[in-house]
Write a protein that holds these residues in place. Structure first.
Motif, PDB file in Angstrom:
ATOM      1  N   ASP A 111       0.922  -0.850  -0.035  1.00  0.00           N
ATOM      2  CA  ASP A 111      -0.329  -0.040  -0.044  1.00  0.00           C
ATOM      3  C   ASP A 111       0.820   1.714  -0.370  1.00  0.00           C
ATOM      4  N   TRP A 112       0.671   1.987  -1.306  1.00  0.00           N
ATOM      5  CA  TRP A 112       1.293   3.085  -0.959  1.00  0.00           C
ATOM      6  C   TRP A 112       0.863   4.500   0.262  1.00  0.00           C
ATOM      7  N   VAL A 113       2.199   4.778   1.241  1.00  0.00           N
ATOM      8  CA  VAL A 113       1.530   6.029   1.802  1.00  0.00           C
ATOM      9  C   VAL A 113       1.872   7.302   1.605  1.00  0.00           C
ATOM     10  N   LEU A 114       1.723   8.074   2.730  1.00  0.00           N
ATOM     11  CA  LEU A 114       2.397   9.224   2.690  1.00  0.00           C
ATOM     12  C   LEU A 114       2.448   9.693   4.556  1.00  0.00           C
ATOM     13  N   LEU A 115       3.655   9.354   4.765  1.00  0.00           N
ATOM     14  CA  LEU A 115       3.911   9.773   6.585  1.00  0.00           C
ATOM     15  C   LEU A 115       4.314  11.049   6.666  1.00  0.00           C
ATOM     16  N   ALA A 116       3.876  11.403   7.981  1.00  0.00           N
ATOM     17  CA  ALA A 116       4.681  12.539   8.397  1.00  0.00           C
ATOM     18  C   ALA A 116       4.918  12.195  10.040  1.00  0.00           C
ATOM     19  N   SER A 117       6.081  12.777  10.099  1.00  0.00           N
ATOM     20  CA  SER A 117       6.236  13.231  11.980  1.00  0.00           C
ATOM     21  C   SER A 117       5.190  13.020  12.767  1.00  0.00           C
ATOM     22  N   ARG A 134       8.470  18.828   1.058  1.00  0.00           N
ATOM     23  CA  ARG A 134       9.627  17.649   0.293  1.00  0.00           C
ATOM     24  C   ARG A 134       8.889  16.659   0.225  1.00  0.00           C
ATOM     25  N   ILE A 135       8.964  15.863  -0.310  1.00  0.00           N
ATOM     26  CA  ILE A 135       8.632  14.484  -0.433  1.00  0.00           C
ATOM     27  C   ILE A 135       9.477  13.407  -0.898  1.00  0.00           C
ATOM     28  N   GLY A 136      10.093  12.680   0.370  1.00  0.00           N
ATOM     29  CA  GLY A 136      11.557  11.467   0.198  1.00  0.00           C
ATOM     30  C   GLY A 136      11.033  10.179  -0.617  1.00  0.00           C
ATOM     31  N   ALA A 137      11.547  10.366  -1.322  1.00  0.00           N
ATOM     32  CA  ALA A 137      10.780   8.521  -2.166  1.00  0.00           C
ATOM     33  C   ALA A 137      12.504   7.996  -2.698  1.00  0.00           C
ATOM     34  N   TYR A 138      11.907   6.871  -2.794  1.00  0.00           N
ATOM     35  CA  TYR A 138      13.096   5.520  -3.083  1.00  0.00           C
ATOM     36  C   TYR A 138      13.545   5.427  -4.931  1.00  0.00           C
ATOM     37  N   GLY A 170      14.047  16.199   9.972  1.00  0.00           N
ATOM     38  CA  GLY A 170      13.165  17.385   9.634  1.00  0.00           C
ATOM     39  C   GLY A 170      13.080  17.946   8.432  1.00  0.00           C
ATOM     40  N   GLU A 171      14.570  17.030   8.098  1.00  0.00           N
ATOM     41  CA  GLU A 171      15.250  17.042   6.093  1.00  0.00           C
ATOM     42  C   GLU A 171      13.914  17.113   5.193  1.00  0.00           C
TER      43      GLU A 171
END
Length: 242
Positions: A111-117, A134-138, A170-171
């Motif tokens: 399942d594809w998700v966007l996670l935040a702190s 700013r979205i981190g991905a692989y 927080g990067e």
């Protein structure tokens, strides 16, 4: 003379059919990972849900194989696509990849998700609302490719676990990852203070085989996996890791 030639061709075909399939994978816990966390491993230093399922599948199908974990993902993907007698797992079965491989699976969901702190005030109803964040991905992952096609500009890394650290420090504002993979990676670095702000897609993960792998081999593997699922072996394997 013709009979002898046909006999030699038959021997060559048989030898090719019994040649071990070269299976490549990456660190993508909890589906596949090295026991020591390093970026290179061979049997038996590869573990995970998919690794265990693939081993059992090949054992039941009586198909010889070798298994190697390498880095980065883009390299093993390209090698499996371009080299006969090769395969790679786990891979999202996407429309643009459908005709590039022969498929055995599914091995499990992603399942594809966007996670935040946990303390983040970000709230999203759709992907377009994430523009400017700013979205981190692989790099090379189907999730990153999907974000780019949606007009977003993810910040790419070579290892998904690096995104867990970047989110924690927080990067980045959001981490685009899979579930359960993201939850597993976050726990590995002691990160538990995060939340899902958007669940935007889902896919199934497969073993992808080079197009030149014989159809009869693909069928034997698929039949073995189907039998494993009916017997409860697949569910029991998931339960050991999650």
């Amino acid at each position: 003379m013709l009979t002898r030639l046909l006999f030699l061709l038959s021997l060559a075909t048989t030898a090719q059919a019994t040649e071990p399939l070269v299976l490549l994978t990456e660190n993508f816990p909890p589906y596949n990972m090295s026991t020591d966390g390093k970026s290179f491993a061979r049997e038996p230093e590869i573990q995970g849900i998919a690794a265990d399922l693939v081993r059992e599948m090949f054992r039941r199908a009586e198909v010889p194989y070798s298994m190697t974990l390498r880095f980065p993902w883009t390299r093993v993907y390209q090698q499996a696509r371009d080299t006969p007698n090769h395969g790679v797992f786990v891979m999202a079965r996407q429309p643009d990849r459908e005709n590039l491989f022969k498929w055995v699976g599914p091995l499990g969901p992603d399942d594809w998700v966007l996670l935040a702190s946990q303390g983040s005030k970000i709230q999203l109803d759709n992907l377009q609302q994430a523009k400017g964040l700013r979205i981190g991905a692989y790099k090379g992952d189907a999730i990153a490719e999907s974000l780019s096609k949606s007009g977003l500009k993810p910040v790419l890394v070579l290892r998904d676990q690096d995104n867990a650290r970047k989110l924690s420090s927080g990067e980045i504002d959001l981490w685009a990852t899979g579930d359960p993979a993201g939850r597993y990676l976050a726990r590995q670095i002691g990160m538990t203070a995060f939340k899902t702000v958007l669940r935007f897609n889902g896919t199934q993960l497969y073993l992808a085989l080079n197009k030149q792998v014989p159809d009869e081999v693909v069928k034997k593997l698929q039949d073995s996996l189907d039998q494993m699922r009916e017997e409860g072996f697949v569910d029991a394997t998931f339960a050991r890791y999650l």
